[in-house]
Design a protein around this motif. Structure first.
Motif, PDB file in Angstrom:
ATOM      1  N   ASP A  62       0.833  -1.205   0.000  1.00 18.96           N
ATOM      2  CA  ASP A  62       0.000   0.000   0.000  1.00 18.96           C
ATOM      3  C   ASP A  62       0.866   1.252   0.000  1.00 18.96           C
ATOM      4  O   ASP A  62       0.538   2.251  -0.621  1.00 18.96           O
ATOM      5  CB  ASP A  62      -0.880   0.051   1.261  1.00 18.96           C
ATOM      6  CG  ASP A  62      -2.065  -0.893   1.163  1.00 18.96           C
ATOM      7  OD1 ASP A  62      -2.436  -1.248   0.025  1.00 18.96           O
ATOM      8  OD2 ASP A  62      -2.622  -1.266   2.205  1.00 18.96           O
ATOM      9  N   PRO A  72       3.304  11.267  -6.455  1.00 18.95           N
ATOM     10  CA  PRO A  72       4.491  11.772  -5.750  1.00 18.95           C
ATOM     11  C   PRO A  72       5.750  11.817  -6.627  1.00 18.95           C
ATOM     12  O   PRO A  72       6.705  12.502  -6.279  1.00 18.95           O
ATOM     13  CB  PRO A  72       4.679  10.766  -4.606  1.00 18.95           C
ATOM     14  CG  PRO A  72       3.319  10.209  -4.377  1.00 18.95           C
ATOM     15  CD  PRO A  72       2.689  10.142  -5.739  1.00 18.95           C
ATOM     16  N   LEU A 117      -0.497   8.804   0.234  1.00 14.52           N
ATOM     17  CA  LEU A 117      -0.711   7.695  -0.685  1.00 14.52           C
ATOM     18  C   LEU A 117      -0.979   6.341  -0.011  1.00 14.52           C
ATOM     19  O   LEU A 117      -1.861   5.609  -0.462  1.00 14.52           O
ATOM     20  CB  LEU A 117       0.467   7.613  -1.656  1.00 14.52           C
ATOM     21  CG  LEU A 117       0.243   6.659  -2.807  1.00 14.52           C
ATOM     22  CD1 LEU A 117       0.650   7.292  -4.117  1.00 14.52           C
ATOM     23  CD2 LEU A 117       0.932   5.341  -2.603  1.00 14.52           C
ATOM     24  N   PRO A 118      -0.274   5.983   1.048  1.00 10.53           N
ATOM     25  CA  PRO A 118      -0.569   4.672   1.659  1.00 10.53           C
ATOM     26  C   PRO A 118      -2.027   4.556   2.101  1.00 10.53           C
ATOM     27  O   PRO A 118      -2.639   3.496   1.940  1.00 10.53           O
ATOM     28  CB  PRO A 118       0.365   4.627   2.876  1.00 10.53           C
ATOM     29  CG  PRO A 118       1.470   5.563   2.557  1.00 10.53           C
ATOM     30  CD  PRO A 118       0.867   6.642   1.718  1.00 10.53           C
ATOM     31  N   THR A 158       6.124   2.263  13.804  1.00 10.32           N
ATOM     32  CA  THR A 158       4.805   2.463  13.207  1.00 10.32           C
ATOM     33  C   THR A 158       3.868   1.328  13.611  1.00 10.32           C
ATOM     34  O   THR A 158       2.700   1.561  13.933  1.00 10.32           O
ATOM     35  CB  THR A 158       4.918   2.541  11.669  1.00 10.32           C
ATOM     36  OG1 THR A 158       5.916   3.503  11.344  1.00 10.32           O
ATOM     37  CG2 THR A 158       3.604   2.938  11.029  1.00 10.32           C
ATOM     38  N   GLY A 159       4.401   0.108  13.607  1.00  6.91           N
ATOM     39  CA  GLY A 159       3.609  -1.047  14.025  1.00  6.91           C
ATOM     40  C   GLY A 159       3.158  -0.911  15.476  1.00  6.91           C
ATOM     41  O   GLY A 159       2.004  -1.196  15.815  1.00  6.91           O
ATOM     42  N   ALA A 218      -4.266   4.138  -1.023  1.00  6.75           N
ATOM     43  CA  ALA A 218      -4.159   2.795  -1.599  1.00  6.75           C
ATOM     44  C   ALA A 218      -4.943   1.784  -0.749  1.00  6.75           C
ATOM     45  O   ALA A 218      -5.715   0.981  -1.279  1.00  6.75           O
ATOM     46  CB  ALA A 218      -2.687   2.389  -1.690  1.00  6.75           C
ATOM     47  N   GLN A 219      -4.751   1.844   0.552  1.00  8.58           N
ATOM     48  CA  GLN A 219      -5.428   0.887   1.431  1.00  8.58           C
ATOM     49  C   GLN A 219      -6.941   1.084   1.390  1.00  8.58           C
ATOM     50  O   GLN A 219      -7.709   0.122   1.298  1.00  8.58           O
ATOM     51  CB  GLN A 219      -4.910   1.053   2.865  1.00  8.58           C
ATOM     52  CG  GLN A 219      -5.382  -0.065   3.775  1.00  8.58           C
ATOM     53  CD  GLN A 219      -5.081   0.208   5.252  1.00  8.58           C
ATOM     54  OE1 GLN A 219      -4.622   1.292   5.608  1.00  8.58           O
ATOM     55  NE2 GLN A 219      -5.336  -0.759   6.096  1.00  8.58           N
ATOM     56  N   TYR A 276       2.298   3.994 -12.461  1.00  9.17           N
ATOM     57  CA  TYR A 276       2.027   3.366 -11.163  1.00  9.17           C
ATOM     58  C   TYR A 276       1.777   1.868 -11.338  1.00  9.17           C
ATOM     59  O   TYR A 276       1.953   1.089 -10.418  1.00  9.17           O
ATOM     60  CB  TYR A 276       0.825   4.081 -10.541  1.00  9.17           C
ATOM     61  CG  TYR A 276       0.388   3.630  -9.162  1.00  9.17           C
ATOM     62  CD1 TYR A 276       1.281   3.626  -8.086  1.00  9.17           C
ATOM     63  CD2 TYR A 276      -0.932   3.253  -8.926  1.00  9.17           C
ATOM     64  CE1 TYR A 276       0.861   3.233  -6.821  1.00  9.17           C
ATOM     65  CE2 TYR A 276      -1.356   2.862  -7.664  1.00  9.17           C
ATOM     66  CZ  TYR A 276      -0.448   2.852  -6.603  1.00  9.17           C
ATOM     67  OH  TYR A 276      -0.874   2.470  -5.354  1.00  9.17           O
ATOM     68  N   ARG A 277       1.362   1.487 -12.537  1.00 12.08           N
ATOM     69  CA  ARG A 277       1.145   0.083 -12.852  1.00 12.08           C
ATOM     70  C   ARG A 277       1.634  -0.164 -14.282  1.00 12.08           C
ATOM     71  O   ARG A 277       1.762   0.770 -15.055  1.00 12.08           O
ATOM     72  CB  ARG A 277      -0.345  -0.272 -12.759  1.00 12.08           C
ATOM     73  CG  ARG A 277      -0.893  -0.309 -11.325  1.00 12.08           C
ATOM     74  CD  ARG A 277      -0.269  -1.449 -10.512  1.00 12.08           C
ATOM     75  NE  ARG A 277      -0.850  -1.553  -9.180  1.00 12.08           N
ATOM     76  CZ  ARG A 277      -0.345  -0.995  -8.079  1.00 12.08           C
ATOM     77  NH1 ARG A 277       0.752  -0.260  -8.154  1.00 12.08           N
ATOM     78  NH2 ARG A 277      -0.918  -1.168  -6.902  1.00 12.08           N
ATOM     79  N   MET A 290       9.086   2.870   6.280  1.00 11.75           N
ATOM     80  CA  MET A 290       8.249   3.548   7.271  1.00 11.75           C
ATOM     81  C   MET A 290       7.144   2.634   7.815  1.00 11.75           C
ATOM     82  O   MET A 290       6.696   2.810   8.941  1.00 11.75           O
ATOM     83  CB  MET A 290       7.634   4.786   6.602  1.00 11.75           C
ATOM     84  CG  MET A 290       6.608   5.537   7.413  1.00 11.75           C
ATOM     85  SD  MET A 290       6.101   7.034   6.567  1.00 11.75           S
ATOM     86  CE  MET A 290       5.067   6.360   5.267  1.00 11.75           C
ATOM     87  N   SER A 311       2.314   7.693 -10.816  1.00 12.82           N
ATOM     88  CA  SER A 311       2.581   7.960  -9.405  1.00 12.82           C
ATOM     89  C   SER A 311       2.656   9.470  -9.196  1.00 12.82           C
ATOM     90  O   SER A 311       3.584  10.120  -9.665  1.00 12.82           O
ATOM     91  CB  SER A 311       3.907   7.317  -9.015  1.00 12.82           C
ATOM     92  OG  SER A 311       4.370   7.879  -7.809  1.00 12.82           O
ATOM     93  N   MET A 339       1.511  10.054   8.190  1.00 13.08           N
ATOM     94  CA  MET A 339       2.931   9.693   8.214  1.00 13.08           C
ATOM     95  C   MET A 339       3.583  10.067   6.896  1.00 13.08           C
ATOM     96  O   MET A 339       2.904  10.202   5.882  1.00 13.08           O
ATOM     97  CB  MET A 339       3.109   8.199   8.474  1.00 13.08           C
ATOM     98  CG  MET A 339       2.383   7.296   7.524  1.00 13.08           C
ATOM     99  SD  MET A 339       2.789   5.567   7.852  1.00 13.08           S
ATOM    100  CE  MET A 339       1.341   5.023   8.703  1.00 13.08           C
ATOM    101  N   ASN A 340       4.860  10.264   6.948  1.00 12.95           N
ATOM    102  CA  ASN A 340       5.561  10.510   5.699  1.00 12.95           C
ATOM    103  C   ASN A 340       7.040  10.215   5.806  1.00 12.95           C
ATOM    104  O   ASN A 340       7.608  10.218   6.876  1.00 12.95           O
ATOM    105  CB  ASN A 340       5.348  11.932   5.193  1.00 12.95           C
ATOM    106  CG  ASN A 340       5.024  11.920   3.708  1.00 12.95           C
ATOM    107  OD1 ASN A 340       5.611  11.152   2.956  1.00 12.95           O
ATOM    108  ND2 ASN A 340       4.075  12.728   3.306  1.00 12.95           N
ATOM    109  N   LYS A 364     -15.001  -5.868   4.340  1.00 13.79           N
ATOM    110  CA  LYS A 364     -13.754  -5.531   4.997  1.00 13.79           C
ATOM    111  C   LYS A 364     -13.912  -4.164   5.648  1.00 13.79           C
ATOM    112  O   LYS A 364     -14.518  -3.266   5.075  1.00 13.79           O
ATOM    113  CB  LYS A 364     -12.648  -5.473   3.936  1.00 13.79           C
ATOM    114  CG  LYS A 364     -11.384  -6.159   4.378  1.00 13.79           C
ATOM    115  CD  LYS A 364     -10.389  -6.209   3.256  1.00 13.79           C
ATOM    116  CE  LYS A 364      -9.095  -6.819   3.754  1.00 13.79           C
ATOM    117  NZ  LYS A 364      -8.158  -7.006   2.682  1.00 13.79           N
ATOM    118  N   ARG A 399      -8.367  -0.244  -1.822  1.00 14.16           N
ATOM    119  CA  ARG A 399      -8.431  -1.701  -1.812  1.00 14.16           C
ATOM    120  C   ARG A 399      -9.634  -2.184  -1.001  1.00 14.16           C
ATOM    121  O   ARG A 399     -10.363  -3.077  -1.422  1.00 14.16           O
ATOM    122  CB  ARG A 399      -7.132  -2.241  -1.209  1.00 14.16           C
ATOM    123  CG  ARG A 399      -6.799  -3.644  -1.578  1.00 14.16           C
ATOM    124  CD  ARG A 399      -5.304  -3.918  -1.442  1.00 14.16           C
ATOM    125  NE  ARG A 399      -4.693  -3.360  -0.255  1.00 14.16           N
ATOM    126  CZ  ARG A 399      -4.901  -3.824   0.983  1.00 14.16           C
ATOM    127  NH1 ARG A 399      -5.705  -4.852   1.177  1.00 14.16           N
ATOM    128  NH2 ARG A 399      -4.298  -3.258   2.004  1.00 14.16           N
TER     129      ARG A 399
END
Ligand SMILES: Cc1cc2nc3c(=O)[nH]c(=O)nc-3n(C[C@H](O)[C@H](O)[C@H](O)COP(=O)(O)OP(=O)(O)OC[C@H]3O[C@@H](n4cnc5c(N)ncnc54)[C@H](O)[C@@H]3O)c2cc1C
Lengths: 146, 436
Positions: free
Chosen positions: A70, B45, B298-299, B394-395, B302-303, B62-63, A101, B43, B325-326, B317, B306
């Motif tokens: 992602d 960015p 972007l993260p 982050t986790g 994307a999530q 991006y793809r 990150m 993309s 975050m960056n 879901k 999805r």
């Protein structure tokens, strides 16, 4: 898919996995050249954590819900449709470190010697047994169907 | 009239991930994608990398080029959806064509906020959010041999474009309203590290100030700006990078509920049946702030895409929320910031005592590590200079892990999984990984 499972109780921290991994990902695939004669020098795609008597080798877990997929802004990080492994296309990668990150295992490394790229385990292509598993003398990392 | 099972508006991170998720569950349902931009999915960015000649156009994708074919998507690029009839499930495009849908994803992203400034219509004044913007700036810079530029706004986009302009040997002055750059995500120390790094590259940052007027010279070309207190700065290029806002034009006159962004539930569904939204256009639960707001990264896009795609195709879901975050590397200094990095950002001083800050700063080498803890849990980090294994923090933030017992290990150089509470380490790798 097949994944690398870690049994830390068998690990002695010998770091043979690290050496074999680096050589496997070098251009020459020869140990002396890989360590002393190549630029950019290959990086091991795994790391060994060690504290007191505990040690274990750790590489990408190829997560089912992989946060790096992602987070990747270029599309370089992708899942290999055949093997299910999470792979970084180093040609597309620009080294933005978004994957670093978000990886909760901390197993993606910065390779900044040549073109900046995120460096991570590719399961040695996914066809054969990864070299870290193959050369682990103790069975501390094994390949298992999960 | 056209009819499709899935209509996707947008062609970027949220839209593309939604399409991939739809196709995982539904191989045959027709997918129709409309995007105002004419190009293949790229993309966003990377546009600063493109401007700085670090990436060519082919690498912007991006793809893979075959993406639409591989996923059996009909595309309509270069057209804008101008109106939605929510109850009739119908979208109207700017060329009068209409399309009926069963399920809709609004992934229209953000639009740059453009201040009204005298002289803003001069040639050489740009915003910087699309590939076309980057192409135009690139062409302008080479056609007019630009040597000096002013960037209005010292946030993420302002700094990214600055970095690219430095690569083109252009001397940049950043003008920032706040008292420091990157004030939304960094604390004072981290902002200072980047400001000093930029200064070394010949760039200057003017803070607590703003541009009041853009000056025009010959042939309508920009030749300078005037600041609030009257100082004049010469320049041949102005980039406006004040901020990006959710692009809500399409939903404003509909029943779809909006606040700062489109409001969605945990399934990324809007207040209208069968209509979903994801990405920079929505506001979702901020796991740290504890309230909804747009987090335009972007993260998250994307999530969310999805998850929205999965749900549009019949899945269920949930999206539990996101964290700001960056990761940016400026003036050769890599940095990562996650979550709340400075308690001073929270209004109301009475809560300030709840926080515990661990930090280590080496000014000479621009090395900085900071961990913000509240109630035993990490709620934010900043790393500068060395960012390796940042995701472990982050986790810990995402999973709300109590770190009270391992605090003394959090800043250590050998920080890793072995530094974590044992149960968490177990949880991370159960079955598939480390046995502890
Ligand atoms: C210069 C720059 C640098 C960035 N760097 C980073 C970074 O380092 N890390 C990070 O996480 N994020 C970064 N971002 C933010 C990131 O690009 C966004 O979070 C991400 O692109 C959001 O994706 P999205 O799919 O929500 O929407 P967008 O990427 O905004 O795409 C929306 C698309 O919808 C189209 N559209 C809108 N309205 C309509 C309509 N009515 N009809 C048809 N089409 C329409 C638009 O033309 C656009 O193509 C950066 C952004 C910029 C501009």
């Amino acid at each position: 898919m097949k994944k690398i499972v870690i049994h830390e109780e068998y690990c002695m921290g010998c770091r043979l996995c690290e050496i074999h991994c680096l050589v496997e990902h070098s251009k020459s695939k020869e140990i002396i050249k890989a360590y002393k004669g190549e630029y950019p020098k290959a990086l091991p795609r795994l790391l060994v954590e060690e504290k007191g008597y505990i040690s274990f080798a750790l590489q990408c877990r190829h997560c089912e819900d992989a946060p790096c997929l992602d987070a990747c802004m270029t599309g370089a990080m992708h899942r290999d449709p055949k093997t299910g492994a999470v792979i970084c296309d180093e040609d597309k990668c620009v080294g933005c470190w978004m994957c670093i990150m978000v990886c909760p295992f901390g197993v993606i490394a910065r390779n900044t010697q040549g073109k900046k790229v995120a460096s991570k385990c590719d399961l040695c292509g996914g066809e054969k047994t990864p070299v870290c598993v193959k050369y682990c003398p103790n069975g501390a990392i094994v390949l298992e169907e999960i | 009239m056209e009819k499709t099972k899935y209509l996707i508006i947008g062609n970027s991170a949220a839209a593309i991930n939604a399409i991939e998720a739809i196709r995982e569950r539904d191989k045959n349902g027709s997918i129709f994608l409309v995007s105002e931009e004419t190009c293949h999915t790229y993309s966003r960015p990377l546009i600063s990398y493109y401007l700085g000649n670090k990436v060519d156009e082919a690498r912007m994708l991006y793809r893979p080029p075959s993406f639409y074919e591989d996923h059996d998507v009909r595309t309509c690029l270069g057209k804008r959806v101008v109106h939605l009839d929510v109850s009739a499930r119908e979208a109207f495009m700017d060329d009068q064509t209409r399309i009926l849908f069963d399920k809709l994803l609004i992934a229209t992203g953000g639009a740059p906020f453009v201040p009204e400034l005298p002289g803003a219509d001069s040639e050489g004044v740009f915003t910087f959010t699309t590939l076309d913007d980057a192409r135009h700036v690139k062409m302008f810079v080479s056609d007019h041999c630009v040597k000096k530029a002013v960037v209005i706004g010292g946030g993420l986009i302002g700094l990214k474009v600055t970095e690219a302009l430095i690569d083109l040997s252009i001397q940049v002055t950043i003008v920032e309203l706040s008292d420091r750059i990157l004030s939304a995500t960094f604390d004072r120390t981290a902002s200072g590290i980047i400001e000093r790094g930029l200064m070394k590259t010949g760039c200057s940052c003017i803070t607590c100030n703003t541009v009041e007027k853009i000056l025009k010279g010959k042939k309508n070309l920009v030749n300078g700006v005037v600041l609030k207190e009257g100082t004049k700065i010469d320049c041949g290029l102005v980039i406006m990078a004040i901020g990006v806002r959710p692009r809500l034009d399409l939903v404003r006159d509909t029943v779809i509920k909006i606040n700062r962004g489109i409001m969605v539930d945990e399934y990324l569904k809007t207040s209208a049946e069968d209509i979903y939204a994801a990405g920079d256009v929505v506001e979702t639960y901020d796991l740290i702030a504890g309230s909804p707001r747009p987090i335009a990264i972007l993260p998250n896009a994307a999530q969310q895409g999805r998850i929205a795609g999965t749900n549009m195709a019949g899945g269920d879901k949930k999206y539990t929320g996101g964290i700001a975050m960056n990761s940016i590397e400026i003036a050769g200094i890599p940095t990562i910031s996650v979550g709340l990095t400075d308690p001073a950002m929270i209004p109301g001083k009475e809560t300030q005592n709840d926080f515990e800050i661990l930090q280590e700063y080496n000014e000479r080498d621009s090395l900085y590590k900071k961990v913000v803890i509240q109630g035993g849990r990490i709620i934010g980090i900043i790393l500068a200079g060395k960012i390796d294994r940042a995701g472990i923090y982050t986790g810990l933030i995402k999973d709300r892990i109590d770190v009270s017992q391992v605090k003394d290990r959090l800043l250590k150089d050998d920080f890793g999984l072995l530094s974590l509470p044992k149960e968490y380490r177990k949880h991370l790798v159960t079955g598939h990984g480390i046995e502890v």
